[in-house]
Design a protein around this motif. Structure first.
Motif, PDB file in Angstrom:
ATOM      1  N   ALA A  16       0.835  -1.199   0.000  1.00 11.73           N
ATOM      2  CA  ALA A  16       0.000   0.000   0.000  1.00 11.73           C
ATOM      3  C   ALA A  16       0.874   1.256   0.000  1.00 11.73           C
ATOM      4  CB  ALA A  16      -0.936  -0.002   1.202  1.00 11.73           C
ATOM      5  N   LYS A  17       1.958   1.249   0.772  1.00 14.26           N
ATOM      6  CA  LYS A  17       2.864   2.397   0.802  1.00 14.26           C
ATOM      7  C   LYS A  17       3.534   2.591  -0.554  1.00 14.26           C
ATOM      8  CE  LYS A  17       3.956   1.935   5.689  1.00 14.26           C
ATOM      9  NZ  LYS A  17       5.002   1.551   6.659  1.00 14.26           N
ATOM     10  N   LEU A  18       3.932   1.503  -1.192  1.00 15.60           N
ATOM     11  CA  LEU A  18       4.539   1.594  -2.511  1.00 15.60           C
ATOM     12  C   LEU A  18       3.532   2.146  -3.518  1.00 15.60           C
ATOM     13  CD1 LEU A  18       6.913   1.036  -4.400  1.00 15.60           C
ATOM     14  CD2 LEU A  18       6.011  -1.280  -4.701  1.00 15.60           C
ATOM     15  N   GLY A  19       2.299   1.664  -3.445  1.00 11.37           N
ATOM     16  CA  GLY A  19       1.261   2.166  -4.338  1.00 11.37           C
ATOM     17  C   GLY A  19       1.004   3.646  -4.134  1.00 11.37           C
ATOM     18  N   MET A  20       0.977   4.080  -2.872  1.00 10.92           N
ATOM     19  CA  MET A  20       0.782   5.507  -2.587  1.00 10.92           C
ATOM     20  C   MET A  20       1.946   6.335  -3.133  1.00 10.92           C
ATOM     21  SD  MET A  20      -0.954   5.819   1.211  1.00 10.92           S
ATOM     22  CE  MET A  20       0.379   5.046   2.086  1.00 10.92           C
ATOM     23  N   THR A  21       3.155   5.819  -2.994  1.00 10.64           N
ATOM     24  CA  THR A  21       4.336   6.538  -3.477  1.00 10.64           C
ATOM     25  C   THR A  21       4.311   6.698  -4.986  1.00 10.64           C
ATOM     26  OG1 THR A  21       5.627   5.672  -1.629  1.00 10.64           O
ATOM     27  CG2 THR A  21       6.868   6.510  -3.514  1.00 10.64           C
ATOM     28  N   VAL A  22       3.999   5.620  -5.689  1.00 17.55           N
ATOM     29  CA  VAL A  22       3.950   5.668  -7.154  1.00 17.55           C
ATOM     30  C   VAL A  22       2.822   6.582  -7.619  1.00 17.55           C
ATOM     31  CG1 VAL A  22       3.509   4.280  -9.224  1.00 17.55           C
ATOM     32  CG2 VAL A  22       5.043   3.418  -7.450  1.00 17.55           C
ATOM     33  N   ALA A  23       1.655   6.464  -6.999  1.00 15.11           N
ATOM     34  CA  ALA A  23       0.524   7.299  -7.395  1.00 15.11           C
ATOM     35  C   ALA A  23       0.812   8.778  -7.130  1.00 15.11           C
ATOM     36  CB  ALA A  23      -0.743   6.868  -6.652  1.00 15.11           C
ATOM     37  N   LEU A  24       1.411   9.088  -5.986  1.00 14.28           N
ATOM     38  CA  LEU A  24       1.742  10.479  -5.676  1.00 14.28           C
ATOM     39  C   LEU A  24       2.794  11.009  -6.646  1.00 14.28           C
ATOM     40  CD1 LEU A  24       1.325  12.915  -3.840  1.00 14.28           C
ATOM     41  CD2 LEU A  24       3.090  11.985  -2.343  1.00 14.28           C
ATOM     42  N   GLY A  25       3.769  10.179  -6.975  1.00 17.52           N
ATOM     43  CA  GLY A  25       4.792  10.588  -7.938  1.00 17.52           C
ATOM     44  C   GLY A  25       4.199  10.897  -9.301  1.00 17.52           C
ATOM     45  N   ALA A  26       3.290  10.045  -9.763  1.00 18.12           N
ATOM     46  CA  ALA A  26       2.636  10.284 -11.054  1.00 18.12           C
ATOM     47  C   ALA A  26       1.765  11.535 -10.993  1.00 18.12           C
ATOM     48  CB  ALA A  26       1.800   9.072 -11.451  1.00 18.12           C
ATOM     49  N   LEU A  27       1.097  11.742  -9.870  1.00 19.07           N
ATOM     50  CA  LEU A  27       0.242  12.913  -9.696  1.00 19.07           C
ATOM     51  C   LEU A  27       1.066  14.197  -9.757  1.00 19.07           C
ATOM     52  CD1 LEU A  27      -2.791  13.443  -9.065  1.00 19.07           C
ATOM     53  CD2 LEU A  27      -2.146  13.531  -6.673  1.00 19.07           C
ATOM     54  N   VAL A  28       2.186  14.216  -9.055  1.00 16.29           N
ATOM     55  CA  VAL A  28       3.055  15.398  -9.049  1.00 16.29           C
ATOM     56  C   VAL A  28       3.685  15.608 -10.424  1.00 16.29           C
ATOM     57  CG1 VAL A  28       5.200  16.345  -8.092  1.00 16.29           C
ATOM     58  CG2 VAL A  28       3.502  15.319  -6.576  1.00 16.29           C
ATOM     59  N   ALA A  29       4.155  14.531 -11.038  1.00 13.24           N
ATOM     60  CA  ALA A  29       4.814  14.650 -12.340  1.00 13.24           C
ATOM     61  C   ALA A  29       3.857  15.179 -13.402  1.00 13.24           C
ATOM     62  CB  ALA A  29       5.379  13.295 -12.763  1.00 13.24           C
ATOM     63  N   THR A  30       2.658  14.649 -13.461  1.00  8.29           N
ATOM     64  CA  THR A  30       1.708  15.123 -14.458  1.00  8.29           C
ATOM     65  C   THR A  30       1.278  16.556 -14.168  1.00  8.29           C
ATOM     66  OG1 THR A  30      -0.130  14.091 -13.255  1.00  8.29           O
ATOM     67  CG2 THR A  30       0.834  12.841 -15.086  1.00  8.29           C
ATOM     68  N   GLY A  31       1.154  16.893 -12.900  1.00  8.20           N
ATOM     69  CA  GLY A  31       0.809  18.273 -12.544  1.00  8.20           C
ATOM     70  C   GLY A  31       1.889  19.254 -12.940  1.00  8.20           C
ATOM     71  N   LEU A  32       3.140  18.907 -12.661  1.00 14.11           N
ATOM     72  CA  LEU A  32       4.249  19.794 -13.019  1.00 14.11           C
ATOM     73  C   LEU A  32       4.419  19.911 -14.525  1.00 14.11           C
ATOM     74  CD1 LEU A  32       6.977  18.867 -10.373  1.00 14.11           C
ATOM     75  CD2 LEU A  32       5.658  20.978 -10.531  1.00 14.11           C
ATOM     76  N   LEU A  33       4.321  18.798 -15.226  1.00 11.51           N
ATOM     77  CA  LEU A  33       4.489  18.836 -16.678  1.00 11.51           C
ATOM     78  C   LEU A  33       3.401  19.652 -17.342  1.00 11.51           C
ATOM     79  CD1 LEU A  33       5.649  15.183 -17.476  1.00 11.51           C
ATOM     80  CD2 LEU A  33       6.994  17.283 -17.559  1.00 11.51           C
ATOM     81  N   SER A  34       2.181  19.509 -16.867  1.00 12.76           N
ATOM     82  CA  SER A  34       1.098  20.284 -17.475  1.00 12.76           C
ATOM     83  C   SER A  34       1.256  21.767 -17.151  1.00 12.76           C
ATOM     84  CB  SER A  34      -0.249  19.781 -16.983  1.00 12.76           C
ATOM     85  OG  SER A  34      -0.417  20.070 -15.621  1.00 12.76           O
ATOM     86  N   ARG A  35       1.755  22.063 -15.973  1.00  8.20           N
ATOM     87  CA  ARG A  35       1.967  23.460 -15.582  1.00  8.20           C
ATOM     88  C   ARG A  35       3.068  24.085 -16.428  1.00  8.20           C
ATOM     89  NH1 ARG A  35      -0.559  27.595 -13.014  1.00  8.20           N
ATOM     90  NH2 ARG A  35       0.934  28.820 -11.860  1.00  8.20           N
ATOM     91  N   MET A  36       4.098  23.309 -16.733  1.00  7.96           N
ATOM     92  CA  MET A  36       5.201  23.820 -17.539  1.00  7.96           C
ATOM     93  C   MET A  36       4.778  24.036 -18.990  1.00  7.96           C
ATOM     94  SD  MET A  36       8.223  21.506 -15.902  1.00  7.96           S
ATOM     95  CE  MET A  36       9.601  22.160 -16.800  1.00  7.96           C
ATOM     96  N   GLN A  37       3.907  23.169 -19.490  1.00  6.30           N
ATOM     97  CA  GLN A  37       3.447  23.295 -20.871  1.00  6.30           C
ATOM     98  C   GLN A  37       2.365  24.368 -21.001  1.00  6.30           C
ATOM     99  OE1 GLN A  37       2.150  19.388 -21.982  1.00  6.30           O
ATOM    100  NE2 GLN A  37       4.224  18.644 -22.353  1.00  6.30           N
ATOM    101  N   GLY A  38       1.676  24.649 -19.930  1.00  6.49           N
ATOM    102  CA  GLY A  38       0.643  25.660 -19.956  1.00  6.49           C
ATOM    103  C   GLY A  38      -0.742  25.123 -20.285  1.00  6.49           C
ATOM    104  N   THR A  39      -0.815  23.944 -20.850  1.00 11.77           N
ATOM    105  CA  THR A  39      -2.117  23.345 -21.172  1.00 11.77           C
ATOM    106  C   THR A  39      -2.087  21.866 -20.814  1.00 11.77           C
ATOM    107  OG1 THR A  39      -1.435  22.792 -23.420  1.00 11.77           O
ATOM    108  CG2 THR A  39      -2.522  24.898 -23.114  1.00 11.77           C
ATOM    109  N   TRP A  40      -3.263  21.306 -20.668  1.00 11.69           N
ATOM    110  CA  TRP A  40      -3.399  19.881 -20.402  1.00 11.69           C
ATOM    111  C   TRP A  40      -3.585  19.134 -21.716  1.00 11.69           C
ATOM    112  CZ3 TRP A  40      -2.893  17.289 -15.923  1.00 11.69           C
ATOM    113  CH2 TRP A  40      -2.962  18.019 -14.732  1.00 11.69           C
ATOM    114  N   THR A  41      -2.817  18.081 -21.914  1.00 12.02           N
ATOM    115  CA  THR A  41      -3.115  17.171 -23.012  1.00 12.02           C
ATOM    116  C   THR A  41      -4.090  16.133 -22.471  1.00 12.02           C
ATOM    117  OG1 THR A  41      -1.267  15.711 -22.476  1.00 12.02           O
ATOM    118  CG2 THR A  41      -0.828  17.495 -24.035  1.00 12.02           C
ATOM    119  N   GLN A  42      -4.814  15.490 -23.370  1.00 12.51           N
ATOM    120  CA  GLN A  42      -5.830  14.540 -22.923  1.00 12.51           C
ATOM    121  C   GLN A  42      -5.203  13.381 -22.136  1.00 12.51           C
ATOM    122  OE1 GLN A  42      -9.046  15.024 -23.033  1.00 12.51           O
ATOM    123  NE2 GLN A  42      -9.399  13.129 -21.927  1.00 12.51           N
ATOM    124  N   GLY A  43      -4.067  12.868 -22.581  1.00 16.37           N
ATOM    125  CA  GLY A  43      -3.417  11.765 -21.881  1.00 16.37           C
ATOM    126  C   GLY A  43      -2.918  12.158 -20.503  1.00 16.37           C
ATOM    127  N   ALA A  44      -2.359  13.361 -20.403  1.00 18.31           N
ATOM    128  CA  ALA A  44      -1.853  13.830 -19.109  1.00 18.31           C
ATOM    129  C   ALA A  44      -2.995  14.053 -18.137  1.00 18.31           C
ATOM    130  CB  ALA A  44      -1.047  15.109 -19.287  1.00 18.31           C
TER     131      ALA A  44
END
Length: 77
Positions: A16-44
């Motif tokens: 469960a801790k590993l799952g939370m870590t991976v999910a949080l990492g993906a959440l932060v990564a997609t949030g940062l990438l979309s913020r840097m690009q300025g728009t959301w892509t459908q996949g992100a």
């Protein structure tokens, strides 16, 4: 000495801790990438939403594992 039940619960907690870590990492990564690009892509956007739902699910699973242990001891969490 730990019983099989305690070892199984400890392994589930680690999963469960590993799952939370991976999910949080993906959440932060997609949030940062979309913020840097300025728009959301459908996949992100889809990955961000699924990561958030997964984080909530793993957190709930982790919580229930600790509440189960407290109930075995006769305590309420």
């Amino acid at each position: 000495m730990q019983t099989k039940s305690n070892i199984d619960i400890a392994q589930q907690r680690q999963q469960a801790k590993l799952g939370m870590t991976v999910a949080l990492g993906a959440l932060v990564a997609t949030g940062l990438l979309s913020r840097m690009q300025g728009t959301w892509t459908q996949g992100a956007r889809t990955l961000h939403l699924c990561s958030g739902v997964a984080l909530v699910g793993f957190s709930y699973w982790h919580l229930t594992l600790y509440q189960q242990n407290a109930r075995m001891r006769g305590h309420s969490a």
